[in-house]
Write a protein that holds these residues in place. Structure first.
Motif, PDB file in Angstrom:
ATOM      1  N   SER A 641      46.223  12.156   4.308  1.00 26.80           N
ATOM      2  CA  SER A 641      45.472  12.441   4.383  1.00 26.80           C
ATOM      3  C   SER A 641      46.457  14.327   4.052  1.00 26.80           C
ATOM      4  CB  SER A 641      44.644  13.521   5.451  1.00 26.80           C
ATOM      5  OG  SER A 641      44.080  14.441   5.429  1.00 26.80           O
ATOM      6  N   LEU A 642      47.366  14.309   4.753  1.00 25.56           N
ATOM      7  CA  LEU A 642      48.930  14.845   4.421  1.00 25.56           C
ATOM      8  C   LEU A 642      48.720  14.959   2.720  1.00 25.56           C
ATOM      9  CD1 LEU A 642      50.146  15.399   8.079  1.00 25.56           C
ATOM     10  CD2 LEU A 642      48.582  17.267   6.918  1.00 25.56           C
ATOM     11  N   ALA A 643      48.880  13.494   2.415  1.00 26.74           N
ATOM     12  CA  ALA A 643      50.155  14.014   1.159  1.00 26.74           C
ATOM     13  C   ALA A 643      49.005  14.032   0.485  1.00 26.74           C
ATOM     14  CB  ALA A 643      49.746  12.306   1.226  1.00 26.74           C
ATOM     15  N   LEU A 644      47.606  14.037   0.710  1.00 25.13           N
ATOM     16  CA  LEU A 644      46.497  14.657  -0.542  1.00 25.13           C
ATOM     17  C   LEU A 644      46.284  16.353  -0.435  1.00 25.13           C
ATOM     18  CD1 LEU A 644      44.001  11.699   0.121  1.00 25.13           C
ATOM     19  CD2 LEU A 644      45.152  12.732  -2.370  1.00 25.13           C
ATOM     20  N   GLY A 645      47.562  16.863   0.370  1.00 30.51           N
ATOM     21  CA  GLY A 645      47.857  17.671   0.213  1.00 30.51           C
ATOM     22  C   GLY A 645      46.565  18.511   1.040  1.00 30.51           C
ATOM     23  N   ALA A 646      45.922  18.299   2.291  1.00 26.90           N
ATOM     24  CA  ALA A 646      45.276  18.211   3.214  1.00 26.90           C
ATOM     25  C   ALA A 646      46.136  19.320   4.449  1.00 26.90           C
ATOM     26  CB  ALA A 646      44.390  17.898   3.737  1.00 26.90           C
ATOM     27  N   THR A 647      45.754  20.248   5.032  1.00 25.18           N
ATOM     28  CA  THR A 647      45.982  20.919   6.260  1.00 25.18           C
ATOM     29  C   THR A 647      45.661  20.469   7.284  1.00 25.18           C
ATOM     30  OG1 THR A 647      44.127  22.683   6.641  1.00 25.18           O
ATOM     31  CG2 THR A 647      45.750  23.323   4.817  1.00 25.18           C
TER      32      THR A 647
ATOM     33  N   ASN B  99      57.856  14.646  -0.708  1.00 23.06           N
ATOM     34  CA  ASN B  99      56.382  15.458  -0.424  1.00 23.06           C
ATOM     35  C   ASN B  99      56.377  15.941   0.892  1.00 23.06           C
ATOM     36  OD1 ASN B  99      55.922  13.172   0.365  1.00 23.06           O
ATOM     37  ND2 ASN B  99      53.652  12.894  -0.380  1.00 23.06           N
ATOM     38  N   LEU B 101      56.690  14.865   3.871  1.00 26.09           N
ATOM     39  CA  LEU B 101      56.277  14.536   4.247  1.00 26.09           C
ATOM     40  C   LEU B 101      56.987  13.972   5.559  1.00 26.09           C
ATOM     41  CD1 LEU B 101      53.520  13.208   4.481  1.00 26.09           C
ATOM     42  CD2 LEU B 101      53.653  11.086   3.652  1.00 26.09           C
ATOM     43  N   THR B 129      50.698  22.997   1.319  1.00 25.12           N
ATOM     44  CA  THR B 129      49.511  21.678   0.870  1.00 25.12           C
ATOM     45  C   THR B 129      49.911  21.552  -0.858  1.00 25.12           C
ATOM     46  OG1 THR B 129      48.252  23.895   1.178  1.00 25.12           O
ATOM     47  CG2 THR B 129      48.798  22.371   2.619  1.00 25.12           C
ATOM     48  N   ARG B 132      52.444  18.971  -2.198  1.00 20.44           N
ATOM     49  CA  ARG B 132      51.589  17.676  -1.658  1.00 20.44           C
ATOM     50  C   ARG B 132      50.653  17.388  -2.993  1.00 20.44           C
ATOM     51  NH1 ARG B 132      51.482  17.971   4.554  1.00 20.44           N
ATOM     52  NH2 ARG B 132      54.100  17.101   5.139  1.00 20.44           N
ATOM     53  N   LYS B 133      49.923  18.646  -3.164  1.00 19.68           N
ATOM     54  CA  LYS B 133      49.123  18.674  -4.556  1.00 19.68           C
ATOM     55  C   LYS B 133      49.137  18.033  -5.055  1.00 19.68           C
ATOM     56  CE  LYS B 133      45.814  22.072  -2.877  1.00 19.68           C
ATOM     57  NZ  LYS B 133      45.579  23.325  -2.802  1.00 19.68           N
ATOM     58  N   PHE B 145      40.716   5.298   3.811  1.00 20.99           N
ATOM     59  CA  PHE B 145      39.518   6.261   5.280  1.00 20.99           C
ATOM     60  C   PHE B 145      39.070   5.699   5.146  1.00 20.99           C
ATOM     61  CE2 PHE B 145      41.112  10.492   2.426  1.00 20.99           C
ATOM     62  CZ  PHE B 145      42.654  10.362   3.771  1.00 20.99           C
ATOM     63  N   TYR B 155      37.727  13.390  -1.424  1.00 18.47           N
ATOM     64  CA  TYR B 155      38.606  13.875  -0.131  1.00 18.47           C
ATOM     65  C   TYR B 155      39.372  14.903  -1.177  1.00 18.47           C
ATOM     66  CZ  TYR B 155      41.255  14.552   4.143  1.00 18.47           C
ATOM     67  OH  TYR B 155      41.147  14.974   5.210  1.00 18.47           O
ATOM     68  N   ILE B 159      39.131  18.182  -0.191  1.00 22.66           N
ATOM     69  CA  ILE B 159      39.632  19.640   0.545  1.00 22.66           C
ATOM     70  C   ILE B 159      40.636  21.172  -0.163  1.00 22.66           C
ATOM     71  CG2 ILE B 159      40.403  18.253   2.751  1.00 22.66           C
ATOM     72  CD1 ILE B 159      42.502  17.601   0.881  1.00 22.66           C
ATOM     73  N   VAL B 212      43.735  13.912  -7.327  1.00 23.24           N
ATOM     74  CA  VAL B 212      44.151  15.564  -7.544  1.00 23.24           C
ATOM     75  C   VAL B 212      44.575  15.877  -8.361  1.00 23.24           C
ATOM     76  CG1 VAL B 212      43.031  15.942  -4.975  1.00 23.24           C
ATOM     77  CG2 VAL B 212      45.404  14.687  -5.629  1.00 23.24           C
TER      78      VAL B 212
END
Ligand SMILES: Nc1ncnc2c1ncn2[C@@H]1O[C@H](COP(=O)(O)OP(=O)(O)OP(=O)(O)O)[C@@H](O)[C@H]1O
Ligand SMILES: [Mg+2]
Lengths: 756, 299
Positions: A641-647, B99, B101, B129, B132-133, B145, B155, B159, B212
């Motif tokens: 989720s974070l890797a998709l840019g979510a906070t 990114n 992580l 963020t 990461r986008k 998920f 998703y 977001i 994204v």
């Protein structure tokens, strides 16, 4: 090992066989251990299931008699051969000797064989015959004679136990005859009570006229006591004729049933000036007249039977103007024909009524229910008697035959209706849910409604969870997703230790320390969530303008330290503000304001205090389980989720929370179960008043606390005892249902959010 | 469709161009081969082409343990770059630096700079963020998920603010097509993503990442759990994707690295041993260690 490898390398088949046999031996041992472990586990599981079933069984066995239908079995019918048709009857508490009021006086007979026992003549009869008797009640009664006189009398049984046997000796006490009617008309209808001030007798001397006889005894300290007798004639404004008379035990009111179906009340509180105080139509069947009338034990409920079979119960209730009015409480299941006899129980609010066709119905005054039908053999009963221990019924017909039934009716006051429904109790203006198990007097009407207790349990649970769930879940979410691991390593065990705090300590603190404290700061307490949240938001907003250097110094996950002073500040401001708000908006006294503006009263030990205290007991459980399940959400989902840019918040709310939902749900349900069963806190921190009111400022009484409070007062095998078992059973069922539903929902959620 | 994401990216680009004009000349673009010890044609190639990611003197410590040591390399736009090396040499760590992580891990210390499109990604003022986008990632283990297939793909866009339903349908369809999964799941978009096979799940994760519209796609052993057919599909997909994206892939499979990548970096014990055109690395490695590893005479 090396050996076998060598052998293998040589390619000898024997070596392979040996290798197999070696492993084979190990396998069988492993299998044996495995099997043993499996059996032990199975045994343990079965033992647990068995013990739970055994507990349910024990509880159910204790509860069962409460709801069992009463039964009556005919012992036999014997011929007593009285000298004339009996007017009324009575029996001793062992159901050995019955007495019949007949024309010649009172006749004792053996219940077993109908044989006459030691005739005891009614002194002062002087050739007249007995033609009437006052409605049956415990203790003294009076008979009316054919020559216009009245004789008070009382039957006493003395019981002795010579040589292991039992001997019941009857005795007839007879008072002086009183001339009620100078016109010497026969007295067929009369009522008689003995009050502490002296006896009162009312006798009908004509179709619409009665005579009131009162004797006032004034006991002097020295010398003989003086008796002052008075006699008053009172014509009654009634339609039809006087059918039956009934006096309440205090001698305050006389009730007159008429052949036109009316019940007239005569107020005797001022004996020198009896007043007719109103009449009601006692039956709604046209053409019916009142045929029998009498009080249940306690003299508050008047039972009226009519000539068409209707039976109803009535109470004198205070109307708005303070004036007492006869109010109908229940209509009972009607008889097929005229009601001819009535007998109250002398231990509870039960009574029996009999009709002309020989059917006797056992009723219960508190609930308005008819418990049992007892069928005779078609004869017309002249009198029915409920034995003093309410364990037998004796009926006598015109020919003097006695029929005896044994009653099995240990808990007439508990039916589904009285346990869960609204019941119209004596002295109440309307049916209500009331729990009041014991009272000061013998004739106390036990009120066993479990509804206020179930309500109390749910109310306490609701307020506790209202406080605990948001705190525990948000705390768990923060701890699992944002808190620094070192900090979490301190916080989590600390919260878990909270769970080990004995609830009696929590309850004690809540009741004796927290409750008075909370009472002082209620407005501030209600401001606190708003003020603190606002302050935190402001602080977070300001934080964004802090220089990068400062922000970097704070390690991620330890920001919570910075918030502690802000929360404390929030609390302080709220309490200061609370005082100001109370002064300005609530006219200086929030309790007065609550009462005036919202109609709420403030109890010091109230649901809010319980909510806090029980919240403390529940928060650690919910927090721990929820935190575990949140922390167990696979990190690769979070990383995804974070890797998709979510906070991190988006991740926490959209990925972590749903994925952990089965665990969170269990956490809440286990907290719920704990709150439902919690005893000591609700016992000590509420006033234990069994009221049904959602107000957060009121107390309540929970099922569990009720058991703890009442058990010492419950005699084994009694109704209260069994009702407490029923309360335990309900608690059990509640938690069982809750857990089952929770488990089903959890499994469903888990199937949905099963992760890899 | 000008989503917020796109606008943010534009903003970032603007910043990049300003910085590039300011610092670019004295920046790291010069002398890369010398710095890293990477030789030959690759350096030439890079000077001609625009580097997407510039890593300079990167050191990373997990607590006291040094996991990456003095790594400098440039990753070129619209190329596939492969990281190879024995297990535990720091490939994933390096990838996750791109990114950020690694921020999730407690006790990491990072020194050195990483620039993506000219922006220093470790700048404390950078919105992580946004980074990461721009830098999507596909993990070694597929991690859909526990939601429906549709919701998985949607998703990322969601977001960042909900586009209208129709636009979302379009995004989902485009992404699934991009990940060569559309044909297999078009009729079951509302089913749980967990009902897909392992290979399908991995492609779903790719679809989720490209939904994204990142510029860079990091793939950490994306095929390690897949059968040859699924692997072939994903490799095919990479060839497609590199037209739009800059791809960095970690793999243990030498053939795969040789097949799909344009450049290959060989890492060993946290250090970058050799970085060059894939052809060069596999045909004529300059370091003994590289040769040993590639030929399988190693650890
Ligand atoms: N979260 C962590 N905390 C501490 N050490 C870590 C952490 N993650 C990785 N390491 C260490 O860093 C080193 C590099 O790990 P990394 O995961 O980058 O290896 P890798 O090259 O991806 O290996 P593989 O091919 O097996 O995936 C390893 O020695 C590992 O033990
Ligand atoms: Mg790895």
């Amino acid at each position: 090992m090396v050996d076998s490898a060598k052998v293998l390398a040589a390619g000898e088949p024997r070596g392979v066989a040996r290798l197999l046999s070696v492993t084979g031996g190990r396998v069988t041992r492993r299998i044996r251990v495995d099997r043993l472990a499996r059996r032990l586990v199975t045994l343990g599981g079965v033992a647990i299931i068995f013990s739970i079933l055994a507990i349910i069984f024990v509880i159910a066995a204790e509860v069962y008699p409460l709801l069992k239908k009463p039964t009556a079995s005919l012992v036999g019918t014997v011929a007593a051969r009285p000298d004339s048709a009996p007017l009324a009857a009575g029996v001793d508490e062992y159901r050995e000797i019955a007495y019949l009021v007949t024309g010649a006086g009172v006749q004792f007979v053996g219940v077993k064989d109908g044989a006459p026992i030691a005739p005891s003549p009614l002194a002062g009869l002087k050739g007249a015959t007995v033609v009437g008797t006052s409605p049956p009640r415990r203790g003294p009664f009076a008979v009316g004679l054919s020559d216009g006189r009245v004789i008070p009398a009382e039957v006493k049984f003395s019981v002795s136990f010579p040589e292991g046997g039992r001997r019941v000796v009857p005795e007839l006490l007879v008072g002086d005859p009183i001339a009620a009617d100078p016109g010497k008309r026969p007295i067929t209808r009369l009522a008689h009570v003995v009050t502490p001030a002296g006896p009162t007798t009312a006798a009908a001397v004509g179709p619409k006229e009665i005579v009131l006889l009162t004797v006032k005894e004034t006991k002097a300290l020295i010398g003989p006591s003086t008796k002052e007798a008075s006699s008053q004639r009172l014509p009654l404004p009634i339609k039809g004729e006087i059918a039956t008379l009934s006096l309440d035990g205090r001698g305050e009111d006389l009730f007159v049933g008429t052949s036109s179906g009316q019940v007239l009340r005569v107020d005797l509180r001022d004996p020198s000036d009896p007043k007719v105080a109103g009449a009601v139509a006692a039956t709604n069947r046209p053409g019916a007249g009142v045929s029998v009338m009498g009080f249940l034990i306690g003299d508050r409920t008047l039972v009226v039977g009519d000539t068409l079979g209707g039976v109803s119960s009535w109470q004198l209730l205070q109307a708005d103007g303070g004036e007492r009015r006869l109010t109908k409480v229940y209509d009972f299941m009607p008889h097929a024909g005229a009601v001819v006899a009535f007998a109250p129980s002398s231990r509870d609010k039960g009574f029996i009524t009999a009709d002309a066709s020989g059917v006797t119905l056992l009723r219960y005054g508190t609930t308005g229910e008819t418990l049992l039908t007892i069928k005779g053999e078609g004869e017309r009963f002249e009198g029915v008697v409920l034995a003093p221990k309410a364990d037998g019924v004796i009926a006598v017909d015109a020919a003097g035959r006695l029929s005896q039934w044994v009653l099995d009716n240990p808990h007439p006051e508990s039916t589904l209706k009285s346990l869960f429904g609204k019941v119209w109790y004596e002295g109440y203006a309307a049916p209500e849910y009331v729990w009041q198990s014991t009272g000061g007097t013998d004739d106390f009407e036990a009120k066993f409604s479990l509804s206020p207790l179930i309500f109390g349990t749910l109310k306490g649970t609701l307020y506790a969870l209202l406080f605990a769930i948001p705190l525990a879940l948000l705390g768990a979410l923060y701890a699992s997703q944002f808190m620094h691991p070192t900090l979490k390593g301190i916080v989590k065990p600390t919260v878990e230790i909270m769970a080990a705090l004995p609830s009696v300590v929590l309850g004690f603190l809540a009741g004796l320390w927290l409750a008075p404290l909370v009472e002082k700061v209620v407005p501030g307490l209600f401001l606190m969530p708003i003020v603190t949240t606002l302050l935190i938001l402001i602080a977070v907003f300001c934080w964004r303008f802090a220089p990068v250097g400062v922000r970097r110094r704070v390690r991620a996950g330890t920001e919570v330290w910075l918030l502690i002073p802000i929360v404390i500040l929030g609390g302080w401001i709220s309490f200061q503000l609370g005082g100001v708000v109370e002064h300005l908006l609530l006219s200086g006294d929030y309790r007065g304001w609550l009462l005036n503006a919202l109609g709420l009263t403030y109890d010091q030990r109230n649901s809010m205090v319980v909510g806090f205290a029980m919240g403390f007991a529940v928060i650690p459980i919910i927090f721990t389980i929820a935190e575990d399940s949140l922390a167990n959400v696979p990190p690769h989902l979070v990383a995804g989720s974070l890797a998709l840019g979510a906070t991190r918040w988006q991740t926490a709310l959209r990925i972590v929370l749903p994925t952990a939902s089965p665990g969170i749900f269990s956490a809440i349900m286990i907290g719920f179960g704990r709150a439902v069963g919690e005893t000591m806190i609700v016992l000590m921190a509420t006033g234990n008043t069994p009221v049904m009111d959602w107000s957060i400022f009121n107390g309540f009484r929970a099922l569990s606390a009720n058991i703890a409070v009442e058990l010492p007062e419950a005699p084994e095998g009694g109704t209260l005892f069994r009702v407490l078992f029923l309360a335990a059973f309900l608690l059990f069922v509640m938690t069982f249902l809750l857990n089952t539903i929770a488990e089903l929902v959890r499994l469903k959620l888990r199937r949905r959010y099963r992760y890899l | 469709m000008a989503t917020r994401a796109e606008m943010a990216v534009e903003e970032l680009r603007g910043e990049v161009s300003v910085r590039a004009s300011g610092e670019g000349q004295r920046g790291y673009n010069r002398g890369v081969p010398g710095d890293t010890g990477v030789q030959g044609q690759a350096g030439e190639a890079r000077t001609r082409m625009e580097p997407m990611i510039e890593i300079r003197k990167l050191n990373l410590k997990y607590g006291e343990k040094l996991a990456l040591e003095d790594i400098s390399l440039d990753i070129l736009k619209h190329k596939v770059t492969a990281f190879i090396g024995p297990s535990g040499c720091g490939k994933s760590t390096l990838l996750r630096c791109l990114n950020r992580l690694n921020d999730l891990v407690d006790g990491v210390t990072i020194t050195g700079t990483i620039r993506i499109g000219g922006t220093d990604i470790n700048d404390p003022n950078l919105e992580i963020t946004e980074l990461r986008k721009r830098v999507g990632m596909v993990f070694q283990k597929s991690n859909p998920f526990p939601k429906t297939i549709y919701d998985n793909v949607a998703y990322g866009p969601r977001i960042q603010g909900l586009p209208p339903r129709l636009a979302m349908d379009e995004i989902v369809e485009r992404s699934l097509k991009g990940a060569a999964l559309w044909g297999e799941v078009r009729d079951r978009l509302q089913e749980s993503a967990l009902s897909l096979s392992g290979g399908q799940q991995q492609r779903l994760c790719i679809a989720r990442a490209i939904a994204v519209e990142p510029e860079i796609l990091l793939m950490d052993e994306p095929c390690s759990a897949l059968d040859p057919i699924a692997t072939a599909k994903i490799e095919e997909l990479m060839a497609q994707l590199k037209k739009q994206y800059t791809i960095v892939i970690v793999t243990h499979n030498m053939q795969q690295a040789a097949r799909v990548s344009d450049y290959t970096a060989f890492l060993y014990l946290g250090a970058l041993i050799e970085y060059n055109l894939t052809k060069q690395i596999f045909v004529n490695p300059s370091k003994k260690q590289t040769e040993d590893y590639i030929t399988g005479r190693f650890g």
